[in-house]
Design a protein around this motif. Structure first.
Motif, short mmCIF file in Angstrom:
data_model
loop_
_atom_site.label_atom_id
_atom_site.label_comp_id
_atom_site.label_asym_id
_atom_site.label_seq_id
_atom_site.Cartn_x
_atom_site.Cartn_y
_atom_site.Cartn_z
N LEU A 43 147.75 39.83 -23.25
CA LEU A 43 149.15 39.74 -22.83
C LEU A 43 149.97 40.87 -23.43
O LEU A 43 150.87 41.40 -22.80
CB LEU A 43 149.75 38.40 -23.23
CG LEU A 43 149.48 37.23 -22.29
CD1 LEU A 43 150.08 35.94 -22.85
CD2 LEU A 43 150.03 37.50 -20.91
N GLU A 44 149.66 41.26 -24.65
CA GLU A 44 150.37 42.38 -25.28
C GLU A 44 150.14 43.66 -24.49
O GLU A 44 151.05 44.43 -24.25
CB GLU A 44 149.92 42.54 -26.73
CG GLU A 44 150.51 43.73 -27.44
CD GLU A 44 152.04 43.66 -27.58
OE1 GLU A 44 152.65 44.75 -27.67
OE2 GLU A 44 152.60 42.57 -27.61
N ARG A 45 148.90 43.90 -24.04
CA ARG A 45 148.60 45.10 -23.25
C ARG A 45 149.32 45.06 -21.91
O ARG A 45 149.83 46.07 -21.44
CB ARG A 45 147.09 45.24 -23.06
CG ARG A 45 146.36 45.63 -24.34
CD ARG A 45 144.92 46.04 -24.06
NE ARG A 45 144.18 44.97 -23.43
CZ ARG A 45 143.29 44.19 -24.05
NH1 ARG A 45 143.04 44.39 -25.33
NH2 ARG A 45 142.66 43.25 -23.41
N VAL A 46 149.39 43.88 -21.29
CA VAL A 46 150.11 43.74 -20.02
C VAL A 46 151.59 44.04 -20.24
O VAL A 46 152.21 44.77 -19.45
CB VAL A 46 149.91 42.33 -19.42
CG1 VAL A 46 150.86 42.09 -18.25
CG2 VAL A 46 148.47 42.13 -18.98
N TYR A 47 152.15 43.51 -21.31
CA TYR A 47 153.57 43.75 -21.59
C TYR A 47 153.84 45.24 -21.80
O TYR A 47 154.79 45.79 -21.25
CB TYR A 47 154.02 42.95 -22.82
CG TYR A 47 155.47 43.21 -23.14
CD1 TYR A 47 156.47 42.63 -22.37
CD2 TYR A 47 155.84 44.07 -24.17
CE1 TYR A 47 157.81 42.88 -22.62
CE2 TYR A 47 157.17 44.33 -24.43
CZ TYR A 47 158.15 43.74 -23.65
OH TYR A 47 159.47 44.00 -23.90
N ARG A 48 152.98 45.92 -22.57
CA ARG A 48 153.18 47.36 -22.79
C ARG A 48 153.07 48.14 -21.49
O ARG A 48 153.83 49.09 -21.27
CB ARG A 48 152.17 47.89 -23.82
CG ARG A 48 152.62 47.62 -25.25
CD ARG A 48 151.70 48.25 -26.25
NE ARG A 48 150.61 47.28 -26.43
CZ ARG A 48 149.38 47.57 -26.79
NH1 ARG A 48 149.03 48.81 -27.02
NH2 ARG A 48 148.48 46.64 -26.95
N ALA A 49 152.17 47.73 -20.61
CA ALA A 49 152.03 48.42 -19.31
C ALA A 49 153.28 48.20 -18.46
O ALA A 49 153.76 49.13 -17.80
CB ALA A 49 150.79 47.93 -18.58
N PRO A 53 155.70 51.77 -17.08
CA PRO A 53 154.74 52.08 -16.01
C PRO A 53 154.51 53.58 -15.87
O PRO A 53 155.44 54.37 -16.07
CB PRO A 53 155.39 51.50 -14.76
CG PRO A 53 156.75 51.07 -15.13
CD PRO A 53 156.90 51.14 -16.60
N ALA A 54 153.30 53.94 -15.56
CA ALA A 54 152.94 55.35 -15.40
C ALA A 54 153.44 55.88 -14.06
O ALA A 54 153.52 55.15 -13.07
CB ALA A 54 151.43 55.52 -15.48
N ALA A 55 153.79 57.15 -14.05
CA ALA A 55 154.19 57.81 -12.80
C ALA A 55 152.94 58.01 -11.94
O ALA A 55 151.83 58.09 -12.46
CB ALA A 55 154.83 59.16 -13.12
#
Length: 130
Positions: A43-49, A53-55
């Motif tokens: 969930l932490e990785r999802v939150y950081r993503a 968000p990447a261009a």
């Protein structure tokens, strides 16, 4: 006389990923839910993503898919001719160990032959130019 040496080789590996497409409002709401959850590492990785968000990648579709075997790099969008004059194209599929599958018949989904088996048995392969 037998010899042995270490070599470094590059491999192209196909993997399946999940791509989630959200509107900005949906992303904001999901970011809030995930950010407030007692979280696991996932969930932490999802939150950081979600937080950054990447261009879109420039020229992502223009990149050529290649495969290297025995020191030769093959363009997987090209046709190749073997030593007997047969022409091979890539099917877009790979076998269980990641070797690109090839066929002599346009549009066929035959996966019995790979670039490795054809290069070994009927090489050298030369790129067919239009």
């Amino acid at each position: 006389m037998a010899t042995a040496q270490y070599e470094t080789r590059s491999r192209t590996v196909e993997e399946t990923v999940v791509v989630l497409t959200l509107t900005e409002d949906e992303a904001d709401e999901l970011r809030e839910i995930v950010g407030n959850a007692d979280g696991s590492l996932a969930l932490e990785r999802v939150y950081r993503a979600l937080a950054s968000p990447a261009a879109p990648e420039a020229d992502a579709e223009a990149s050529t898919d290649t495969y290297e075997y025995d020191g030769v790099t093959y363009d997987l969008s090209a046709r190749y001719r073997d030593c007997e004059g047969d022409e091979w194209t890539f099917t877009g599929q790979r076998n269980i160990v990641g070797h690109p599958c090839v066929t002599m018949y346009e549009g066929s989904d035959n996966t019995a032959d790979t670039i490795v088996s054809i290069a070994r048995g009927y090489g050298p392969l030369t790129e067919v130019t239009p």
